[in-house]
Design a protein around this motif. Sequence first.
Motif, PDB file in Angstrom:
ATOM      1  N   SER A 203     -27.158  65.068   3.199  1.00  0.00           N
ATOM      2  CA  SER A 203     -27.240  64.843   1.711  1.00  0.00           C
ATOM      3  C   SER A 203     -28.048  65.777   1.000  1.00  0.00           C
ATOM      4  N   ASP A 204     -29.116  65.667   1.400  1.00  0.00           N
ATOM      5  CA  ASP A 204     -29.911  66.780   0.552  1.00  0.00           C
ATOM      6  C   ASP A 204     -29.585  68.174   0.579  1.00  0.00           C
ATOM      7  N   ARG A 205     -28.944  68.754   1.883  1.00  0.00           N
ATOM      8  CA  ARG A 205     -28.495  70.009   1.889  1.00  0.00           C
ATOM      9  C   ARG A 205     -27.119  70.300   0.880  1.00  0.00           C
ATOM     10  N   LEU A 206     -26.297  69.263   0.971  1.00  0.00           N
ATOM     11  CA  LEU A 206     -25.160  69.146  -0.092  1.00  0.00           C
ATOM     12  C   LEU A 206     -25.551  69.306  -1.572  1.00  0.00           C
ATOM     13  N   ASP A 207     -26.637  68.380  -1.903  1.00  0.00           N
ATOM     14  CA  ASP A 207     -27.284  68.609  -3.248  1.00  0.00           C
ATOM     15  C   ASP A 207     -27.850  69.922  -3.491  1.00  0.00           C
ATOM     16  N   GLU A 208     -28.457  70.626  -2.758  1.00  0.00           N
ATOM     17  CA  GLU A 208     -28.828  71.879  -3.061  1.00  0.00           C
ATOM     18  C   GLU A 208     -27.901  72.838  -3.121  1.00  0.00           C
ATOM     19  N   ARG A 209     -26.718  72.793  -2.251  1.00  0.00           N
ATOM     20  CA  ARG A 209     -25.554  73.710  -2.429  1.00  0.00           C
ATOM     21  C   ARG A 209     -25.103  73.294  -3.835  1.00  0.00           C
ATOM     22  N   GLU A 210     -25.136  72.176  -4.404  1.00  0.00           N
ATOM     23  CA  GLU A 210     -24.322  71.827  -5.758  1.00  0.00           C
ATOM     24  C   GLU A 210     -25.544  72.035  -6.933  1.00  0.00           C
ATOM     25  N   GLU A 211     -26.437  72.450  -6.456  1.00  0.00           N
ATOM     26  CA  GLU A 211     -27.551  72.860  -7.497  1.00  0.00           C
ATOM     27  C   GLU A 211     -28.034  71.442  -8.280  1.00  0.00           C
ATOM     28  N   VAL A 212     -28.339  70.659  -7.449  1.00  0.00           N
ATOM     29  CA  VAL A 212     -28.583  69.203  -8.230  1.00  0.00           C
ATOM     30  C   VAL A 212     -30.089  69.413  -8.510  1.00  0.00           C
ATOM     31  N   PRO A 213     -30.931  69.787  -7.799  1.00  0.00           N
ATOM     32  CA  PRO A 213     -32.083  69.986  -8.107  1.00  0.00           C
ATOM     33  C   PRO A 213     -32.575  70.799  -9.351  1.00  0.00           C
ATOM     34  N   ASN A 214     -31.681  71.679  -9.493  1.00  0.00           N
ATOM     35  CA  ASN A 214     -31.734  72.749 -10.965  1.00  0.00           C
ATOM     36  C   ASN A 214     -31.062  72.128 -12.058  1.00  0.00           C
ATOM     37  N   GLY A 215     -30.512  71.165 -11.791  1.00  0.00           N
ATOM     38  CA  GLY A 215     -29.676  70.332 -13.018  1.00  0.00           C
ATOM     39  C   GLY A 215     -28.142  71.098 -13.136  1.00  0.00           C
ATOM     40  N   GLY A 216     -27.738  71.678 -11.987  1.00  0.00           N
ATOM     41  CA  GLY A 216     -26.444  72.392 -12.202  1.00  0.00           C
ATOM     42  C   GLY A 216     -25.503  71.235 -12.260  1.00  0.00           C
ATOM     43  N   TYR A 217     -25.312  70.486 -11.157  1.00  0.00           N
ATOM     44  CA  TYR A 217     -24.526  69.443 -10.957  1.00  0.00           C
ATOM     45  C   TYR A 217     -25.214  68.017 -10.607  1.00  0.00           C
ATOM     46  N   ARG A 218     -24.680  66.994 -11.134  1.00  0.00           N
ATOM     47  CA  ARG A 218     -25.123  65.467 -10.808  1.00  0.00           C
ATOM     48  C   ARG A 218     -24.027  64.922  -9.678  1.00  0.00           C
ATOM     49  N   HIS A 219     -24.457  63.447  -9.096  1.00  0.00           N
ATOM     50  CA  HIS A 219     -23.624  62.710  -8.401  1.00  0.00           C
ATOM     51  C   HIS A 219     -22.686  62.114  -9.345  1.00  0.00           C
ATOM     52  N   GLU A 220     -21.578  61.782  -9.011  1.00  0.00           N
ATOM     53  CA  GLU A 220     -20.604  60.839  -9.627  1.00  0.00           C
ATOM     54  C   GLU A 220     -19.920  59.931  -8.675  1.00  0.00           C
ATOM     55  N   ILE A 221     -20.199  58.631  -8.876  1.00  0.00           N
ATOM     56  CA  ILE A 221     -19.503  57.805  -7.648  1.00  0.00           C
ATOM     57  C   ILE A 221     -18.137  57.261  -8.275  1.00  0.00           C
ATOM     58  N   VAL A 222     -17.129  57.689  -7.438  1.00  0.00           N
ATOM     59  CA  VAL A 222     -15.683  57.361  -7.823  1.00  0.00           C
ATOM     60  C   VAL A 222     -15.113  56.573  -6.556  1.00  0.00           C
ATOM     61  N   GLU A 223     -13.774  56.318  -7.039  1.00  0.00           N
ATOM     62  CA  GLU A 223     -12.823  55.715  -5.913  1.00  0.00           C
ATOM     63  C   GLU A 223     -11.522  56.880  -5.828  1.00  0.00           C
ATOM     64  N   VAL A 224     -11.346  56.919  -4.637  1.00  0.00           N
ATOM     65  CA  VAL A 224     -10.096  58.146  -4.353  1.00  0.00           C
ATOM     66  C   VAL A 224      -9.287  57.285  -3.479  1.00  0.00           C
ATOM     67  N   HIS A 225      -8.021  57.831  -3.478  1.00  0.00           N
ATOM     68  CA  HIS A 225      -6.785  57.148  -2.969  1.00  0.00           C
ATOM     69  C   HIS A 225      -6.480  58.043  -1.678  1.00  0.00           C
ATOM     70  N   ARG A 226      -6.264  57.346  -0.474  1.00  0.00           N
ATOM     71  CA  ARG A 226      -5.608  58.203   0.606  1.00  0.00           C
ATOM     72  C   ARG A 226      -4.626  57.342   1.359  1.00  0.00           C
ATOM     73  N   ASP A 227      -3.343  57.729   1.462  1.00  0.00           N
ATOM     74  CA  ASP A 227      -2.346  56.958   2.104  1.00  0.00           C
ATOM     75  C   ASP A 227      -2.419  55.715   1.228  1.00  0.00           C
ATOM     76  N   ASN A 228      -2.288  54.652   2.026  1.00  0.00           N
ATOM     77  CA  ASN A 228      -2.389  53.262   1.281  1.00  0.00           C
ATOM     78  C   ASN A 228      -3.871  52.911   1.172  1.00  0.00           C
ATOM     79  N   TRP A 229      -4.917  53.471   1.268  1.00  0.00           N
ATOM     80  CA  TRP A 229      -6.285  53.089   1.132  1.00  0.00           C
ATOM     81  C   TRP A 229      -6.907  53.736  -0.296  1.00  0.00           C
ATOM     82  N   ILE A 230      -7.731  52.654  -0.778  1.00  0.00           N
ATOM     83  CA  ILE A 230      -8.674  53.102  -1.840  1.00  0.00           C
ATOM     84  C   ILE A 230     -10.044  53.189  -1.347  1.00  0.00           C
ATOM     85  N   TYR A 231     -10.531  54.255  -1.298  1.00  0.00           N
ATOM     86  CA  TYR A 231     -12.099  54.610  -0.753  1.00  0.00           C
ATOM     87  C   TYR A 231     -13.008  54.409  -2.042  1.00  0.00           C
TER      88      TYR A 231
END
Length: 198
Positions: A107-135
Motif C-alpha cells: 500500500s505505501d509503495r503504491l501511494d508513493e508511486r501516485e505521489e500521495v505524500p506530496n499531494g499529487g493524488y489522493r485515495h477515492e473509495i469506489v465500487e467497480v463492476h466485473r462480470d456479474n459482481w459489484i466490488y
Amino acid sequence: MTVLSGKTHLSAVEFPDPQILSTPMPQSNMTEFFYYFAYGSCMCPVDLKRTLGESTHTYVIGPALLKGYRLGFYQRSQRRNCGVLDVVKDPHSYVEGVLYQLPWRLSDRLDEREEVPNGGYRHEIVEVHRDNWIYRNVRTYVVVNKLEEELAPNDWYLNVVLRGAVTCGLSEQYCWKLFHHMHQLQQRQKRQQPLRSA
C-alpha cells in the motif's frame, strides 16, 4: 442482492464459497489484501512491478468498470514530464480499468508511486463492476489539484497505458477510444507549440 466478502452478486445464483470467487489466490484472511482499480499506467503489471518491486501478475483479477466517472489528463507528472491520467466524476460516463487485489504491505509503495505524500493524488473509495459482481471498498486515485485543461501524455506514457489496457483485456472499443483521446491531445499540443514559441 447479497454482499459477499466486499462485493455484491447481481444474479440470483448462490455459490457455496463466495470467498473463492472474491480471491484470485487461495488466501484465508481477506484483511491482508485491498482491492485497487487502475486506469492509467498501473494497468500494466510490468510497469507496476517496476515500482512495487515484485511481480503483480498474480494479483490481477481482471478488467472492470467504474461507472459515473470519465478519464482526463488533469495532472502534470514531474517524473514523466507530461500529462497523466485522472478520473473525474461524470454521471453519464464510465472508465474501464484493471482490478487488482494487492497485499496491504504494498500500500505505501503504491501511494508513493501516485505521489500521495506530496499531494499529487489522493485515495477515492469506489465500487467497480466485473462480470456479474459489484466490488465495494475499492481504492483508486484521483488528482488533488486538477489542471484547468488537459495536458497531453508523452509517447512513453501513451504506450504503457495502451499496453496495460490490451494485456489485461479491456474492450477493443475502449482501447481505441483511449488511443484516440491521447493521440488527439498530442496533436493539439503540437499545433499549439509553434504559437507559444512565436
